[in-house]
Design a protein around this motif. Sequence first.
Motif, mmCIF file in Angstrom:
data_model
loop_
_atom_site.group_PDB
_atom_site.id
_atom_site.type_symbol
_atom_site.label_atom_id
_atom_site.label_comp_id
_atom_site.label_asym_id
_atom_site.label_seq_id
_atom_site.Cartn_x
_atom_site.Cartn_y
_atom_site.Cartn_z
ATOM 1 N N TYR A 151 -2.419 1.951 -6.147
ATOM 2 C CA TYR A 151 -3.287 2.258 -7.287
ATOM 3 C C TYR A 151 -4.742 2.335 -6.845
ATOM 4 C CZ TYR A 151 -5.701 1.623 -11.761
ATOM 5 O OH TYR A 151 -6.540 1.766 -12.840
ATOM 6 N N ALA A 152 -5.136 1.430 -5.954
ATOM 7 C CA ALA A 152 -6.525 1.396 -5.481
ATOM 8 C C ALA A 152 -6.918 2.673 -4.762
ATOM 9 C CB ALA A 152 -6.742 0.191 -4.579
ATOM 10 N N MET A 153 -5.934 3.382 -4.180
ATOM 11 C CA MET A 153 -6.259 4.640 -3.505
ATOM 12 C C MET A 153 -5.767 5.841 -4.323
ATOM 13 S SD MET A 153 -3.653 4.761 -0.253
ATOM 14 C CE MET A 153 -1.880 4.949 -0.478
ATOM 15 N N ALA A 154 -5.651 5.621 -5.661
ATOM 16 C CA ALA A 154 -5.295 6.688 -6.603
ATOM 17 C C ALA A 154 -3.950 7.314 -6.275
ATOM 18 C CB ALA A 154 -6.388 7.749 -6.635
ATOM 19 N N PHE A 155 -2.985 6.447 -6.009
ATOM 20 C CA PHE A 155 -1.651 6.896 -5.619
ATOM 21 C C PHE A 155 -0.645 6.265 -6.565
ATOM 22 C CE2 PHE A 155 2.254 6.928 -3.203
ATOM 23 C CZ PHE A 155 2.186 8.055 -2.408
ATOM 24 N N ALA A 156 0.183 7.083 -7.210
ATOM 25 C CA ALA A 156 1.181 6.593 -8.149
ATOM 26 C C ALA A 156 2.560 6.621 -7.500
ATOM 27 C CB ALA A 156 1.191 7.449 -9.413
ATOM 28 N N ALA A 157 3.179 5.448 -7.360
ATOM 29 C CA ALA A 157 4.515 5.366 -6.774
ATOM 30 C C ALA A 157 5.526 6.051 -7.687
ATOM 31 C CB ALA A 157 4.909 3.912 -6.555
ATOM 32 N N ALA A 158 6.398 6.891 -7.094
ATOM 33 C CA ALA A 158 7.391 7.627 -7.880
ATOM 34 C C ALA A 158 8.584 7.972 -7.000
ATOM 35 C CB ALA A 158 6.779 8.895 -8.469
ATOM 36 N N PRO A 159 9.442 6.992 -6.696
ATOM 37 C CA PRO A 159 10.606 7.257 -5.837
ATOM 38 C C PRO A 159 11.619 8.160 -6.521
ATOM 39 C CG PRO A 159 10.724 5.049 -6.765
ATOM 40 C CD PRO A 159 9.376 5.583 -7.131
ATOM 41 N N LYS B 216 6.477 -3.108 4.768
ATOM 42 C CA LYS B 216 7.395 -3.671 3.772
ATOM 43 C C LYS B 216 8.829 -3.180 3.990
ATOM 44 C CE LYS B 216 4.564 -5.999 1.039
ATOM 45 N NZ LYS B 216 4.755 -7.406 0.612
ATOM 46 N N LEU B 217 8.970 -1.921 4.392
ATOM 47 C CA LEU B 217 10.298 -1.381 4.652
ATOM 48 C C LEU B 217 10.950 -2.109 5.817
ATOM 49 C CD1 LEU B 217 12.433 0.784 4.010
ATOM 50 C CD2 LEU B 217 11.248 2.304 5.616
ATOM 51 N N GLY B 218 10.164 -2.378 6.845
ATOM 52 C CA GLY B 218 10.679 -3.110 7.994
ATOM 53 C C GLY B 218 11.166 -4.494 7.604
ATOM 54 N N ALA B 219 10.403 -5.160 6.731
ATOM 55 C CA ALA B 219 10.808 -6.497 6.275
ATOM 56 C C ALA B 219 12.118 -6.415 5.485
ATOM 57 C CB ALA B 219 9.703 -7.102 5.417
ATOM 58 N N VAL C 167 10.880 -1.536 -2.190
ATOM 59 C CA VAL C 167 9.511 -1.700 -1.698
ATOM 60 C C VAL C 167 8.510 -1.187 -2.728
ATOM 61 C CG1 VAL C 167 7.853 -0.809 -0.011
ATOM 62 C CG2 VAL C 167 10.073 -1.681 0.754
ATOM 63 N N LEU C 168 8.762 -0.015 -3.293
ATOM 64 C CA LEU C 168 7.815 0.606 -4.215
ATOM 65 C C LEU C 168 7.753 -0.087 -5.568
ATOM 66 C CD1 LEU C 168 8.523 4.359 -3.377
ATOM 67 C CD2 LEU C 168 6.544 2.990 -2.693
ATOM 68 N N GLU C 169 8.714 -0.973 -5.832
ATOM 69 C CA GLU C 169 8.697 -1.759 -7.066
ATOM 70 C C GLU C 169 7.851 -3.026 -6.929
ATOM 71 O OE1 GLU C 169 12.791 -2.512 -7.775
ATOM 72 O OE2 GLU C 169 13.207 -0.504 -8.598
ATOM 73 N N GLN C 170 7.450 -3.367 -5.706
ATOM 74 C CA GLN C 170 6.714 -4.607 -5.481
ATOM 75 C C GLN C 170 5.288 -4.493 -6.021
ATOM 76 O OE1 GLN C 170 7.028 -5.852 -1.373
ATOM 77 N NE2 GLN C 170 9.201 -5.329 -1.272
ATOM 78 N N PRO C 171 4.839 -5.473 -6.824
ATOM 79 C CA PRO C 171 3.515 -5.397 -7.452
ATOM 80 C C PRO C 171 2.362 -5.234 -6.467
ATOM 81 C CG PRO C 171 4.833 -7.108 -8.488
ATOM 82 C CD PRO C 171 5.604 -6.641 -7.283
ATOM 83 N N ASP C 172 2.428 -5.910 -5.318
ATOM 84 C CA ASP C 172 1.319 -5.793 -4.369
ATOM 85 C C ASP C 172 1.242 -4.402 -3.767
ATOM 86 O OD1 ASP C 172 3.720 -6.299 -2.983
ATOM 87 O OD2 ASP C 172 2.646 -7.029 -1.225
ATOM 88 N N ILE C 173 2.391 -3.751 -3.540
ATOM 89 C CA ILE C 173 2.391 -2.383 -3.041
ATOM 90 C C ILE C 173 1.812 -1.446 -4.097
ATOM 91 C CG2 ILE C 173 3.909 -0.427 -2.494
ATOM 92 C CD1 ILE C 173 3.605 -2.187 -0.141
ATOM 93 N N GLN C 174 2.239 -1.622 -5.338
ATOM 94 C CA GLN C 174 1.751 -0.762 -6.408
ATOM 95 C C GLN C 174 0.249 -0.918 -6.613
ATOM 96 O OE1 GLN C 174 4.148 -1.378 -9.912
ATOM 97 N NE2 GLN C 174 5.912 -0.307 -9.055
ATOM 98 N N SER C 175 -0.253 -2.146 -6.497
ATOM 99 C CA SER C 175 -1.688 -2.359 -6.691
ATOM 100 C C SER C 175 -2.502 -1.742 -5.565
ATOM 101 C CB SER C 175 -1.993 -3.862 -6.801
ATOM 102 O OG SER C 175 -1.682 -4.538 -5.594
ATOM 103 N N GLN C 176 -2.003 -1.826 -4.333
ATOM 104 C CA GLN C 176 -2.720 -1.218 -3.213
ATOM 105 C C GLN C 176 -2.690 0.311 -3.304
ATOM 106 O OE1 GLN C 176 -2.331 -3.183 0.798
ATOM 107 N NE2 GLN C 176 -0.812 -4.419 -0.269
#
Length: 317
Positions: A281-289, A52-55, A270-279
């Motif tokens: 979340y699935a691995m028990a990871f909370a985005a916090a820039p 996502k960062l590359g994009a 990137v970290l605000e994107q819903p699909d990134i946050q959901s993925q």
Amino acid sequence: MIRGLRACTFIALSLAAAHAAQAQDYPNRPLRVVTSEVGAGGDFTARLVGQKLGAALNQGVISDNRAGAGGTLAAATVAKATPDGYTFLLQSNQFAVSAALHANLPYDPIRDFAGISQLGNGTVVLYVPPSLGPRTVKELIALAHAKPVLLYSSSGAGSGAHLNNEMFRYAAGIKATHVGFRSSSEAMIEVVASRVHFSVLPLGTGIAFIKDGRLIPLAAAEQRSPLIPDVPAMSEVVPNYQRSGAYGLLAPAATPKTVLLQINTALRRVLEQPDIQSQMYAMAFAAAPTTPEEFDRIVRRDIETYSKLVRVAGLRK
């Protein structure tokens, strides 16, 4: 004298102009994110966020795995890289653990790096097998005082999992013997098979075993997880437990500030994107820039936290 001053001024202006042109042109080739984990949380995070960062930057982002030596190979690769904004380190708590454990690293963990942003926090959980008996941390502590020897597993001596378990052991005031394995997955299987008595390991690795009843989660660090909302936070039951599960991005120390801020801005988007946050979340990871300055403070704090534990436990190498 005047001629010399004019020459110096011309050189300074030329360098400034070149730097400005470079900044406007940045990035004009693929970026490299160096990780120390293969097939684990850091590797997955690097590839997920990197794509996502590359994009966002209109450039490719290459994930470069440099596993081994407790993460110091990856860190040394970045510390010695040209500070031009094309090489970064995806660091986990292993970065702070290695800084606390090793007196003679091939880099300075503070002076040789510049923070870009924290990505977020991964949850770890204190697990026991159902056959052990305890269903609360208090009951596990009572068992440890009554039983001559308890065993706990980790992903190897000097790993983040090793020190997370040591942190629990010292905070809870219990004795237990460490048994190291090659990965968190192997350490988890030892708990599932009841060959060890407990371990503090990633929630993402153990969630399937929790769901099928083969592991009992006693506490989550650093806070309650929405994936297991009824499981207390470690701070609720062992107040002295301190642990950081932060992942973040570091650059070589002399990387231009403009580059750090540009990457920071792109990462936040990137970290605000819903699909990134959901993925995540699935691995028990909370985005916090964070800002670069905030992440520098987090890194320093984590090194201080683990250094204190290493001194108390006598683990310094």
